[in-house]
Design an enzyme around this catalytic site. Structure first.
Site, mmCIF file in Angstrom:
data_model
loop_
_atom_site.group_PDB
_atom_site.id
_atom_site.type_symbol
_atom_site.label_atom_id
_atom_site.label_comp_id
_atom_site.label_asym_id
_atom_site.label_seq_id
_atom_site.Cartn_x
_atom_site.Cartn_y
_atom_site.Cartn_z
ATOM 1 N N HIS A 23 24.719 -30.761 78.676
ATOM 2 C CA HIS A 23 23.759 -31.098 77.593
ATOM 3 C C HIS A 23 23.589 -32.618 77.546
ATOM 4 O O HIS A 23 24.446 -33.336 77.046
ATOM 5 C CB HIS A 23 24.287 -30.595 76.242
ATOM 6 C CG HIS A 23 23.344 -30.841 75.111
ATOM 7 N ND1 HIS A 23 23.143 -29.927 74.096
ATOM 8 C CD2 HIS A 23 22.530 -31.879 74.808
ATOM 9 C CE1 HIS A 23 22.267 -30.409 73.238
ATOM 10 N NE2 HIS A 23 21.877 -31.601 73.643
ATOM 11 N N HIS A 80 20.669 -36.029 77.079
ATOM 12 C CA HIS A 80 19.344 -36.645 76.882
ATOM 13 C C HIS A 80 19.329 -37.964 77.648
ATOM 14 O O HIS A 80 20.196 -38.811 77.414
ATOM 15 C CB HIS A 80 19.103 -36.962 75.407
ATOM 16 C CG HIS A 80 19.214 -35.773 74.518
ATOM 17 N ND1 HIS A 80 18.125 -35.043 74.106
ATOM 18 C CD2 HIS A 80 20.299 -35.165 73.957
ATOM 19 C CE1 HIS A 80 18.521 -34.047 73.326
ATOM 20 N NE2 HIS A 80 19.834 -34.094 73.226
ATOM 21 N N ARG A 133 16.031 -39.400 78.089
ATOM 22 C CA ARG A 133 14.742 -39.990 77.694
ATOM 23 C C ARG A 133 13.868 -40.276 78.910
ATOM 24 O O ARG A 133 13.946 -39.600 79.912
ATOM 25 C CB ARG A 133 14.942 -41.261 76.857
ATOM 26 C CG ARG A 133 16.037 -41.189 75.798
ATOM 27 C CD ARG A 133 15.816 -40.120 74.782
ATOM 28 N NE ARG A 133 16.748 -40.234 73.660
ATOM 29 C CZ ARG A 133 16.991 -39.247 72.812
ATOM 30 N NH1 ARG A 133 16.417 -38.065 72.958
ATOM 31 N NH2 ARG A 133 17.831 -39.413 71.808
ATOM 32 N N ASN A 191 13.308 -32.748 75.115
ATOM 33 C CA ASN A 191 12.650 -33.189 73.869
ATOM 34 C C ASN A 191 12.072 -34.596 74.000
ATOM 35 O O ASN A 191 12.397 -35.493 73.229
ATOM 36 C CB ASN A 191 13.592 -33.070 72.665
ATOM 37 C CG ASN A 191 14.848 -33.921 72.774
ATOM 38 O OD1 ASN A 191 15.301 -34.229 73.881
ATOM 39 N ND2 ASN A 191 15.406 -34.309 71.655
ATOM 40 N N LYS A 212 15.195 -24.334 76.407
ATOM 41 C CA LYS A 212 15.858 -24.897 75.238
ATOM 42 C C LYS A 212 15.065 -24.608 73.978
ATOM 43 O O LYS A 212 13.865 -24.878 73.910
ATOM 44 C CB LYS A 212 16.009 -26.419 75.415
ATOM 45 C CG LYS A 212 16.606 -27.139 74.220
ATOM 46 C CD LYS A 212 18.061 -26.736 73.973
ATOM 47 C CE LYS A 212 18.586 -27.281 72.656
ATOM 48 N NZ LYS A 212 19.361 -28.484 72.811
ATOM 49 N N HIS A 226 19.630 -25.116 70.003
ATOM 50 C CA HIS A 226 20.052 -26.015 68.940
ATOM 51 C C HIS A 226 20.260 -25.078 67.756
ATOM 52 O O HIS A 226 19.302 -24.686 67.099
ATOM 53 C CB HIS A 226 18.997 -27.083 68.639
ATOM 54 C CG HIS A 226 19.468 -28.058 67.618
ATOM 55 N ND1 HIS A 226 19.863 -29.324 67.927
ATOM 56 C CD2 HIS A 226 19.665 -27.903 66.284
ATOM 57 C CE1 HIS A 226 20.275 -29.936 66.823
ATOM 58 N NE2 HIS A 226 20.158 -29.099 65.818
ATOM 59 N N HIS A 280 26.259 -28.036 71.390
ATOM 60 C CA HIS A 280 26.984 -28.954 70.508
ATOM 61 C C HIS A 280 27.620 -28.265 69.304
ATOM 62 O O HIS A 280 27.244 -28.516 68.156
ATOM 63 C CB HIS A 280 26.123 -30.147 70.069
ATOM 64 C CG HIS A 280 24.683 -29.836 69.753
ATOM 65 N ND1 HIS A 280 24.311 -28.845 68.901
ATOM 66 C CD2 HIS A 280 23.533 -30.394 70.188
ATOM 67 C CE1 HIS A 280 22.992 -28.812 68.822
ATOM 68 N NE2 HIS A 280 22.495 -29.742 69.596
ATOM 69 N N ASP A 287 25.844 -34.279 74.897
ATOM 70 C CA ASP A 287 24.751 -34.572 73.967
ATOM 71 C C ASP A 287 24.553 -36.080 73.833
ATOM 72 O O ASP A 287 24.142 -36.571 72.779
ATOM 73 C CB ASP A 287 24.984 -33.926 72.594
ATOM 74 C CG ASP A 287 23.716 -33.914 71.746
ATOM 75 O OD1 ASP A 287 22.619 -34.109 72.302
ATOM 76 O OD2 ASP A 287 23.839 -33.714 70.524
ATOM 77 N N HIS A 344 19.219 -44.043 71.525
ATOM 78 C CA HIS A 344 18.058 -44.491 70.746
ATOM 79 C C HIS A 344 18.086 -46.015 70.723
ATOM 80 O O HIS A 344 19.177 -46.602 70.743
ATOM 81 C CB HIS A 344 18.165 -44.021 69.289
ATOM 82 C CG HIS A 344 17.987 -42.561 69.090
ATOM 83 N ND1 HIS A 344 16.757 -41.960 69.096
ATOM 84 C CD2 HIS A 344 18.881 -41.574 68.874
ATOM 85 C CE1 HIS A 344 16.893 -40.660 68.884
ATOM 86 N NE2 HIS A 344 18.180 -40.390 68.757
ATOM 87 N N ALA A 349 18.804 -39.482 64.623
ATOM 88 C CA ALA A 349 20.036 -38.734 64.925
ATOM 89 C C ALA A 349 20.302 -38.764 66.416
ATOM 90 O O ALA A 349 19.406 -38.505 67.210
ATOM 91 C CB ALA A 349 19.885 -37.292 64.451
HETATM 92 C C1 NCD Z 1 19.376 -35.451 69.856
HETATM 93 C C2 NCD Z 1 18.322 -36.482 70.290
HETATM 94 O O1 NCD Z 1 18.411 -37.624 69.844
HETATM 95 O O2 NCD Z 1 17.436 -36.133 71.077
HETATM 96 N N1 NCD Z 1 19.980 -35.899 68.651
HETATM 97 C C3 NCD Z 1 21.169 -35.529 68.138
HETATM 98 O O3 NCD Z 1 21.482 -35.933 67.018
HETATM 99 N N2 NCD Z 1 22.020 -34.779 68.803
HETATM 100 C C4 NCD Z 1 18.760 -34.111 69.732
HETATM 101 C C5 NCD Z 1 19.745 -32.989 69.562
HETATM 102 O O4 NCD Z 1 20.421 -32.589 70.493
HETATM 103 O O5 NCD Z 1 19.844 -32.475 68.436
HETATM 104 ZN ZN ZN Z 2 21.033 -32.827 72.220
#
Ligand code: NCD
Ligand code: ZN
Length: 347
Positions: free
Chosen positions: A14, A16, A18, A42, A100, A137, A175, A248, A252, A264
């Site tokens: 899992h 991200h 970007r 996402n 997903k 999720h 998660h 996860d 950001h 988040a």
């Molecule tokens: C994730 C994100 O920033 O894309 N944020 C998070 O708080 N985990 C999205 C997700 O997995 O919920």
């Molecule tokens: Zn995530």
């Protein structure tokens, strides 16, 4: 006391990474120690079609450091209108490893997520038929539900019926953050698997809110009680094959994390495998790290484990506070500035 451990190269189920400058800046940390990763869809706009998945996969591969053998496993973002044929084509062509599901408005970039669970039944039936994994999720986004109860209520309202209606569908509750989540996965294995992040294994909501508000610890699902964290630690270190590694890691820009309405997500890939090793060492379960990090995930996804190994040693180093993304833009690192007690010393 074990001070050195060699394990099959881990995967991140899992992740991200970007796009654009953030992809370039964050991906190398994962590619350094992990063989493969399930890449979350996402983006803005999200990865909806086979062609979006292919194009994103190509951008991820182009952002890899030279000589890297890291393999991204792409996912498709489920909406109310996703066409089962599109999913099946993506799966058969080897573009999409999994689908997903984000409930609409449950987390970062989930505005296009599922609003009506009746509408996704055709897709779920098709995935069950073709043997494609369904990643969730698992949080109920109903505003009437307390944010700390979202996972437990999702399980009761959505997941429990889905496991009954689609008994052949392979699922992953992503998660895991609560005792209820840990228990549900265990009770529904092997149909159900669950990923666990390094920060849900290490933090409690008292760490997050008890000594000043620490917005960089804000993520979805939110960090819960000590009892939840302890249940997660017990599950991850148990060796049970239904639990596996999923960081996860979700970078950001620091300005978005520290905004009036903060984003988040925790960026943890620079300290991920090292943090898991620390937790397993603290629980006297280093002998279970390989199962959790490198064997259970491939088993759930019916893929072979990686052929390579990595070696971790008990050695202290300091995590960077942040990384540079683009120009002045930076991303805060989870555990940034802290002393990290394990280090990857060989590949
Ligand atoms: C994730 C994100 O920033 O894309 N944020 C998070 O708080 N985990 C999205 C997700 O997995 O919920
Ligand atoms: Zn995530």
């Amino acid at each position: 006391m074990t001070d050195r451990i060699t394990i099959t190269k881990p995967d991140d189920w899992h992740l991200h990474v970007r796009d654009g400058a953030m992809l370039k800046a964050s991906l190398p940390f994962t590619a350094k120690h992990f063989g493969r990763a399930i890449v979350m869809p996402n983006l803005l706009p999200p990865v909806l079609k086979v062609k979006d998945g292919e194009a994103y996969r190509d951008r991820v591969i182009a952002a890899l450091p030279e000589g890297s053998t890291f393999k991204p496993l792409m996912t498709c973002y489920l909406t109310d209108d996703t066409d089962p044929d599109e999913i099946e084509t993506g799966f058969r062509e080897g573009v999409f490893t999994a689908v997903k599901m984000y409930p609409a408005n449950a987390t970062t970039n989930s505005a296009h997520g599922v609003t009506d669970f009746q509408k996704i039944r055709r897709v779920l039936a098709r995935m069950e038929k073709i043997g494609m994994s369904f990643l969730m999720h698992g949080e109920e986004a109903d505003p009437a539900i307390d944010v700390f109860d979202r996972e437990a209520v999702f399980i009761e309202r959505r997941l429990e019926p889905m496991t009954r209606d689609f008994p052949g569908l392979r699922m992953v509750l992503e998660h895991l953050s609560s005792r209820e989540g840990v228990q549900f996965v265990r009770d529904h294995a092997p149909q159900m698997g669950g990923t666990i992040t390094p920060y849900h294994l290490m933090l409690t909501r008292t760490d997050w809110l008890g000594y000043g508000n620490r917005p960089y610890m804000y993520c979805m699902p939110v960090i819960k009680r000590r009892e939840d964290r302890d249940a997660l630690r017990k599950a991850a270190t148990s060796g049970a094959s239904c639990y596996f590694l999923g960081t996860d890691s979700a970078p950001h820009p620091v300005t978005r994390k520290l905004n009036v309405v903060g984003a988040a997500g925790l960026f943890n890939s620079p300290v991920a495998i090292e943090s898991y090793a620390q937790v397993f060492a603290e629980e006297n379960a280093l002998d279970k790290l390989e199962a959790f990090a490198s064997l259970n995930g491939p088993k759930h996804y019916r893929l072979p484990p990686n052929a390579e190994t990595i070696t971790l040693e008990r050695q202290t180093w300091t995590a960077p506070e942040d990384i540079r993304v683009d120009g002045e833009e930076r991303a805060l690192v989870h555990r940034g500035g802290e002393k990290i007690s394990w280090k990857v010393t060989a590949h």
